[in-house]
Design an enzyme around this catalytic site. Structure first.
Site, PDB file in Angstrom:
ATOM      1  N   GLU A  39       1.799  17.462  -7.573  1.00 38.18           N
ATOM      2  CA  GLU A  39       1.677  16.026  -7.327  1.00 38.18           C
ATOM      3  C   GLU A  39       1.695  15.280  -8.649  1.00 38.18           C
ATOM      4  OE1 GLU A  39      -0.744  14.369  -4.167  1.00 38.18           O
ATOM      5  OE2 GLU A  39      -1.817  13.186  -5.675  1.00 38.18           O
ATOM      6  N   TYR A  72       1.619   6.927  -4.053  1.00 38.39           N
ATOM      7  CA  TYR A  72       1.929   5.518  -3.786  1.00 38.39           C
ATOM      8  C   TYR A  72       1.010   4.685  -4.655  1.00 38.39           C
ATOM      9  CZ  TYR A  72       3.276   1.577  -0.717  1.00 38.39           C
ATOM     10  OH  TYR A  72       3.779   0.415  -0.184  1.00 38.39           O
ATOM     11  N   ASP A  97      -6.830   3.510   0.419  1.00 35.94           N
ATOM     12  CA  ASP A  97      -8.183   2.994   0.190  1.00 35.94           C
ATOM     13  C   ASP A  97      -8.311   1.569   0.719  1.00 35.94           C
ATOM     14  OD1 ASP A  97      -8.866   5.356  -1.117  1.00 35.94           O
ATOM     15  OD2 ASP A  97      -8.171   4.595  -3.058  1.00 35.94           O
TER      16      ASP A  97
END
Length: 298
Positions: A17, A49, A110
């Site tokens: 990642e 993202y 979030d």
């Protein structure tokens, strides 16, 4: 390529990642990282993202395209939906599709401090359902071995995870954890809810004390006593702490592989040195297991 097929071809999938650089940073920094990561030959690279505004969100598509079209590695583009409208999401999906990107990690994201319930989506399941209804993307979802911070209970968390599977998710990537027992307990519990899609274990090598404090505050991952002793021992020796963090992650991964994990997802933190050290420590084991699996299937 649909990365879900990897789990039929390999005993252990190994992926990385990375994240877009901050808005004030030069995007060339991520290209330098990719140059160094490409030789490690991960099965795919996920691109987060960006949370820093529209610029980093646009970079997710751009970087995913570079991963696929320049380096020949399959990308997994993250897509969060909180505060987004369907039009926003559809625009991003169109951009990804135009770049030949086939795999999306669908996330809620979030919740902002000033969130008032705006947007078309409340949960990742809503996003998965929307994507499945309009495109043929392969959809990946997230899971939390130590329970999602917003879940009322483990049972509630597993029911939500089952909804993701039923909505169309084909495999899961776990939040990071430092105690493998939490992951094994999670695998046992998900079976009782008939959650049977592959799960990659998310591993992050902790290389400095400030990093681990930030991680714990963000996702609530518990730090075992063994690792706390390492931190205390090398608190004032950054190089030794880095090496100890890498060694600890390697131990985690080897134990997970020995226990038959579907895959390892390495949170590289855009640090090629750490990714290389981890890969060197475990790649021969992964390659041997995958070779044996290929021979057995012939």
């Amino acid at each position: 390529m649909n990365i879900n097929n990897l789990f039929n071809e390999k005993k252990v999938v190994f992926s990385f990642e990375i994240f877009p650089p901050k808005q004030e940073s030069n995007i060339e920094t991520i290209y330098n990282t990719l140059e160094e990561l490409k030789d490690l030959k991960p099965d795919f690279i996920s691109v987060t993202y960006g949370a820093g505004g529209s610029l980093t969100k646009n970079m997710t598509c751009e970087i995913s395209s570079i991963v696929k079209n320049k380096y020949g590695i399959e990308p997994l583009a993250h897509l969060t939906c909180i505060n987004s409208t369907k039009d926003n999401v559809d625009k991003i999906l169109d951009d990804l599709k135009n770049q030949g990107i086939e795999n999306v990690l669908a996330l809620r994201g979030d919740i902002p401090a000033d969130y008032k319930g705006e947007g078309s989506f409340r949960y990742a399941t809503d996003l998965i359902t929307h994507i499945k209804g309009r495109d043929d993307f392969n959809i990946v979802a997230a899971c939390y071995p130590e329970i999602h911070p917003d879940s009322k209970s483990i049972e509630d968390d597993l029911l939500n995870l089952k909804r993701k599977q039923e909505a169309g998710a084909t495999h899961l990537v776990s939040q990071l954890f430092f105690d493998n027992n939490y992951f094994y307990n999670f695998l046992d519990k998900k079976e009782k809810y008939n959650i049977n899609i592959p799960v990659e274990a998310g591993i992050m090598p902790v290389i400095n004390a400030r990093q681990i404090k930030r991680i714990v505050s963000l996702c609530g991952a518990k730090v075992p006593q063994k690792f706390l002793k390492i931190m205390n021992k090398y608190e004032f020796n950054p190089e030794a702490l880095r090496d100890a963090g890498i060694a600890y992650a390697n131990e985690q991964i080897i134990d997970l592989i020995s226990s038959g994990v579907d895959g390892i997802h390495l949170y590289t933190m855009n640090n090629p040195y750490v990714a290389r050290r981890i890969s060197e420590g475990v790649s021969s084991i992964i390659n041997t297991i995958n070779t044996c699996e290929n021979v057995a299937n012939k």
